[in-house]
Design an enzyme around this catalytic site. Sequence first.
Site, PDB file in Angstrom:
ATOM      1  N   LYS A 251       0.858  -1.187   0.000  1.00  0.00           N
ATOM      2  CA  LYS A 251       0.000   0.000   0.000  1.00  0.00           C
ATOM      3  C   LYS A 251       0.891   1.232   0.000  1.00  0.00           C
ATOM      4  O   LYS A 251       1.705   1.415   0.902  1.00  0.00           O
ATOM      5  CB  LYS A 251      -0.910   0.011   1.229  1.00  0.00           C
ATOM      6  N   LYS A 263      -9.875  13.102   8.161  1.00  0.00           N
ATOM      7  CA  LYS A 263      -9.395  12.730   9.492  1.00  0.00           C
ATOM      8  C   LYS A 263      -9.255  13.980  10.358  1.00  0.00           C
ATOM      9  O   LYS A 263      -8.901  15.043   9.844  1.00  0.00           O
ATOM     10  CB  LYS A 263      -8.001  12.090   9.386  1.00  0.00           C
ATOM     11  N   GLU A 335      -9.433   3.804   2.237  1.00  0.00           N
ATOM     12  CA  GLU A 335      -8.926   3.918   0.867  1.00  0.00           C
ATOM     13  C   GLU A 335      -7.866   2.870   0.542  1.00  0.00           C
ATOM     14  O   GLU A 335      -7.705   2.510  -0.623  1.00  0.00           O
ATOM     15  CB  GLU A 335      -8.342   5.325   0.646  1.00  0.00           C
ATOM     16  N   ARG A 337      -7.677  -0.329   1.086  1.00  0.00           N
ATOM     17  CA  ARG A 337      -8.235  -1.555   0.495  1.00  0.00           C
ATOM     18  C   ARG A 337      -8.668  -1.317  -0.945  1.00  0.00           C
ATOM     19  O   ARG A 337      -8.633  -2.227  -1.761  1.00  0.00           O
ATOM     20  CB  ARG A 337      -9.379  -2.068   1.384  1.00  0.00           C
TER      21      ARG A 337
HETATM   22  N1  BES Z   1      -4.138   4.588   6.915  1.00  0.00           N
HETATM   23  C1  BES Z   1      -5.262   4.343   7.745  1.00  0.00           C
HETATM   24  C2  BES Z   1      -4.988   3.331   8.874  1.00  0.00           C
HETATM   25  C3  BES Z   1      -3.994   3.749   9.921  1.00  0.00           C
HETATM   26  C4  BES Z   1      -4.423   4.274  11.139  1.00  0.00           C
HETATM   27  C5  BES Z   1      -2.635   3.541   9.743  1.00  0.00           C
HETATM   28  C6  BES Z   1      -3.494   4.616  12.104  1.00  0.00           C
HETATM   29  C7  BES Z   1      -1.720   3.892  10.708  1.00  0.00           C
HETATM   30  C8  BES Z   1      -2.150   4.411  11.894  1.00  0.00           C
HETATM   31  C9  BES Z   1      -6.411   3.796   6.911  1.00  0.00           C
HETATM   32  O1  BES Z   1      -6.480   4.245   5.611  1.00  0.00           O
HETATM   33  C10 BES Z   1      -7.665   4.227   7.579  1.00  0.00           C
HETATM   34  O2  BES Z   1      -7.923   5.393   7.616  1.00  0.00           O
HETATM   35  N2  BES Z   1      -8.438   3.270   8.082  1.00  0.00           N
HETATM   36  C11 BES Z   1      -9.655   3.546   8.740  1.00  0.00           C
HETATM   37  C12 BES Z   1     -10.669   2.542   8.289  1.00  0.00           C
HETATM   38  C13 BES Z   1     -12.081   2.887   8.664  1.00  0.00           C
HETATM   39  C14 BES Z   1     -12.538   4.138   7.936  1.00  0.00           C
HETATM   40  C15 BES Z   1     -12.988   1.716   8.315  1.00  0.00           C
HETATM   41  C16 BES Z   1      -9.400   3.439  10.239  1.00  0.00           C
HETATM   42  O3  BES Z   1      -8.608   2.607  10.676  1.00  0.00           O
HETATM   43  O4  BES Z   1     -10.003   4.226  10.970  1.00  0.00           O
HETATM   44 ZN    ZN Z   2      -4.727   4.834   4.761  1.00  0.00          ZN
HETATM   45 MN    MN Z   3      -7.532   6.079   5.441  1.00  0.00          MN
END
Ligand code: BES
Ligand code: ZN
Ligand code: MN
Length: 484
Positions: A251, A263, A335, A337
């Site tokens: 990724k 975010k 995003e 996935r």
């Molecule tokens: N890149 C993030 C996941 C992440 C979180 C990596 C903290 C490193 C540290 C990923 O793209 C994301 O935002 N995931 C969401 C998924 C949710 C919207 C279902 C998450 O983990 O909140």
């Molecule tokens: Zn991400």
């Molecule tokens: Mn994300």
Amino acid sequence: MEVRATAGALAQSESIVVVGLYQDQPVTGFSAELDQATKGLVSRLLERKEITGKHGETLPLHAPMGVKSPLVLLVGLGKQEEMNAGRAFRAAAAASLRLAEKPRGAVAFYFDGSWSAPWVEHGVAGAMVGCHGQDLYKKEKKLNPHQEIGWAGDAVAVNAGRVLGESVNLTRRLVNEPPSRIYPASFAEEAAQVAAACGLEIEIWDEHRLAKERCGSLLAVAQGSTQPPRLVILRHLGGKPEESPLALVGKGVTFDSGGLSLKPNDSMLTMKDDMAGGATVLGAMHAIAKLKLPRHVIGLIGLVENMPSGSSFKLGDILTARSGKTIEVLNTDAEGRLVLADVLDVAVERGAAQIIDLATLTGACMVALGADVAGLMTNNQEWCDAVANAAKQCGELAWQLPMFPEYAEQIRGSVADIKNVGDGRWGGAITAAKFLEEFVQNKPWTHIDIAGPAFTDKPKPHQDAGATGAFVRTLVEVVRRACA
Ligand code: BES
Ligand code: ZN
Ligand code: MN
């Protein structure tokens, strides 16, 4: 940084010397050599418990009588029976980090002349990783990489260790760079330079090629950014001509703002690290090529920037992935996935016999396992065991999460084939993996969620804060075992 095998005797070395010491036992090997040259100094320090040999403990001795070195650093190796490649890495890294407080010329490591090749390799890598920090843009460096590292050990193993250390530091540097410098096109450029330097074949798909290839899922994530996306495909043809390759998929979200599902500030703060999976694949491919491992391996890195704008993809959008599956977007922050869906499809098309993907995919994985442990998820237990065993051998922490079919019910779509998030946040690491599983066409596949271990906010005793380069060593070990 020069790295070479040291042949000379410890007492004659004019370098700064690092000497390993086991816990709860009399001096042996190099520590006995130092003890003898210094007329029993090490034994006296052990007796007085000034040092005990506890793993990672250090004690500097300035110009001790009897040796030529201006500075001898004693470092604890822990109990001899507990030594392994991971502990070799961390002990050397801790010593190296301690010395890096100042610029140093040559530093020679004398740990244990009887070590097997893997321990030497990981020790050398640790010595190189420990003295490199995240302070890429500080004038006064907190950590100063040594000019030269020597290691008393077999030259072939020392050289392989140098390759591992370079590769881990390559991954760390790319992840530590700011998102203004590392964006999809510049990452692809870096990959091209690495490929040229180590003899990898490389293919780079730009936005036009990605459109021609129907990568609708990846392109949707990219469309909110002014930075165009890229797909990097690296090829190491080390195996037999007819052999199917092992695929490493990463990724590479060079910045994850969340998109329209924006975010909050604190969650966005470290999102330059969202390309760590891609950087890990690049680091590993670098090592695999330089070590000339006898196996076909392809590395695929999906590169996008996830941004909110007038052209962003939206909640409720329906995407058609490269595989033909349709996806309903319920959260633009899920995003990773979406990017991997199309990259995994390319990996399958390229004939991958086995797939490993690495991604900073979910915060939920950190909730489940903590910040230092990666989540493993798979559709093939044997393949997952191979990855888990390699990680264990390298001392990298990983733990498997279940993939019961029931989890997949959460991502069944009502408008499209699948939704990009489950119901609510419970089991979020697994519902994300279930989404990825839709795109691997039952090929043996293991997903490594490195959201936690890829990056640390606080420094560790053996490594600066920031990017860790976690799982580069594990990937190399997986490929090595797949050669046997
Ligand atoms: N890149 C993030 C996941 C992440 C979180 C990596 C903290 C490193 C540290 C990923 O793209 C994301 O935002 N995931 C969401 C998924 C949710 C919207 C279902 C998450 O983990 O909140
Ligand atoms: Zn991400
Ligand atoms: Mn994300």
